[in-house]
Design a protein around this motif. Sequence first.
Motif, short mmCIF file in Angstrom:
data_model
loop_
_atom_site.label_atom_id
_atom_site.label_comp_id
_atom_site.label_asym_id
_atom_site.label_seq_id
_atom_site.Cartn_x
_atom_site.Cartn_y
_atom_site.Cartn_z
N CYS A 150 27.66 37.35 40.55
CA CYS A 150 28.84 38.13 40.91
C CYS A 150 29.62 38.44 39.64
O CYS A 150 30.16 37.52 39.00
N GLN A 151 29.66 39.69 39.27
CA GLN A 151 30.38 40.09 38.07
C GLN A 151 31.88 40.04 38.32
O GLN A 151 32.38 40.63 39.26
N ALA A 152 32.57 39.32 37.47
CA ALA A 152 34.01 39.14 37.64
C ALA A 152 34.76 40.36 37.12
O ALA A 152 34.45 40.89 36.06
N ASP A 175 43.77 38.31 40.44
CA ASP A 175 42.54 39.10 40.51
C ASP A 175 41.81 38.89 41.83
O ASP A 175 41.94 37.86 42.49
N ILE A 176 41.05 39.90 42.21
CA ILE A 176 40.19 39.85 43.39
C ILE A 176 38.78 40.24 42.95
O ILE A 176 38.60 41.02 42.01
N HIS A 177 37.78 39.68 43.63
CA HIS A 177 36.39 39.93 43.29
C HIS A 177 35.60 40.16 44.57
O HIS A 177 35.75 39.41 45.54
N ILE A 200 36.99 37.79 47.52
CA ILE A 200 37.80 36.59 47.31
C ILE A 200 38.92 36.93 46.33
O ILE A 200 38.75 37.72 45.41
N GLY A 201 40.07 36.32 46.56
CA GLY A 201 41.23 36.51 45.69
C GLY A 201 41.73 35.17 45.19
O GLY A 201 41.75 34.17 45.92
#
Length: 418
Positions: free
Chosen positions: A151-153, A161-163, A221-222
């Motif tokens: 999973c690239q951040a 931040d959120i991903h 996800i945050g």
Amino acid sequence: MAMINRVVTLCCIASFTSAASYSQVRDLYNSLLINYTSNIRPVLDQTKAINVDIDVMLHSINLFDEVSGKLSMSGIFRFSWTDELLQWNPMSANGISSMMFTTSQVWVPNVFIGNGVDQTNIFKPSDSIEISYTREGSASLRFFQIFDVVCQAGMTYYPNDIHTCKIEMAQMTNLDLVNLTSSKGIILTAYYSNLIWNVESTTMENVIVGRQSKAMFYITIGRRPTFIFLTLVLPIIALNYVNLLVFFIPTDSGERISYSITVLLTFTVYLSVYSDKVPPLSLPIGIFSVSMLIKLFTSCLISLSCIVISRISYYQEDYPVPSTLQKLTASFRRNRKIRSSLKTPARQNSTVDVVETMCNTREAETLSRDENRSQPSTPVTVVWKEVVDFLDKLCLVLFTLTSTVETVVCLILIITRH
């Protein structure tokens, strides 16, 4: 008549749910596995594709390493499909309506995680994993798994931040004869909340790429930003304003340069701490990363200003002040005198007194202008001490404005994620 029908129904149910003996279950077990091959898809028409439904019951987010781009999760995978070869009539099987088989005995879909980190295969057929079958051949496979995905951040809005990460499920063999779908996606009913990451949303998508069908699960996800704000963001903002206090230190004390250099070194320490927490990505650049560089550059300019002003403070009075500095300093001195004269007196004057004072001030200004026109102009005398005072106030105002604007804009962009 109704009573007779009810009695007949109860008798049928009793006969249908009667307990089967061990030998009866064993005979049904052996009869179902006769001529059964686990390497062949369990459909009578081998040209027809078999549909496999996949759901993920997420239990927890174990770790998300933004630097390496690895998301570790744990949960239960649920596979369901229809096996046309493992069907029976419960009336002729003493009411047996379900059976259990191991994954090494029957056909199971060869599914792997396309974006897995270490182990791509979800599971390997063994005698320890069992599959539940109903009389209609509906197979249900459930197993617990700890899995890691790439999973690239995206650190644009760090620390708020959120991903969005994905779990890519694909079939390794029989690409066009096995359709992977998902009816429920990621289920959060048994999810244990993480102290660092919060699940914002989950979605799923069924994708067909060439001959291969994929079930794509997306989880957003945050970060919970409170800890980072208290331990990193707020100290850096406070340090930025503490740096401005250097212009209140008298130039004669000799502590200005050491103070500004100490704050500059503190900024570099916080910058190294911040660099360890974020991945080395060139695109996109984090907003807080840009803010840190601006603060560091501002601290360098403040240190340079302190060095220059300290050097100017040692100039002798016989050294001439440049005309530009003389004009700016004289204008600053004049404005300061006007502001001090317009301050409200401690004793409250009446409205009439205030009006009279204003009239007298205007008359005095008019007479002063007339006298200045009639008299020859005298050169303005400015000493280096006044220049130092002017430069201190100028740097304080400029650096305070730029720091405040930069900090406010940075916080608004991070909090609103725009």
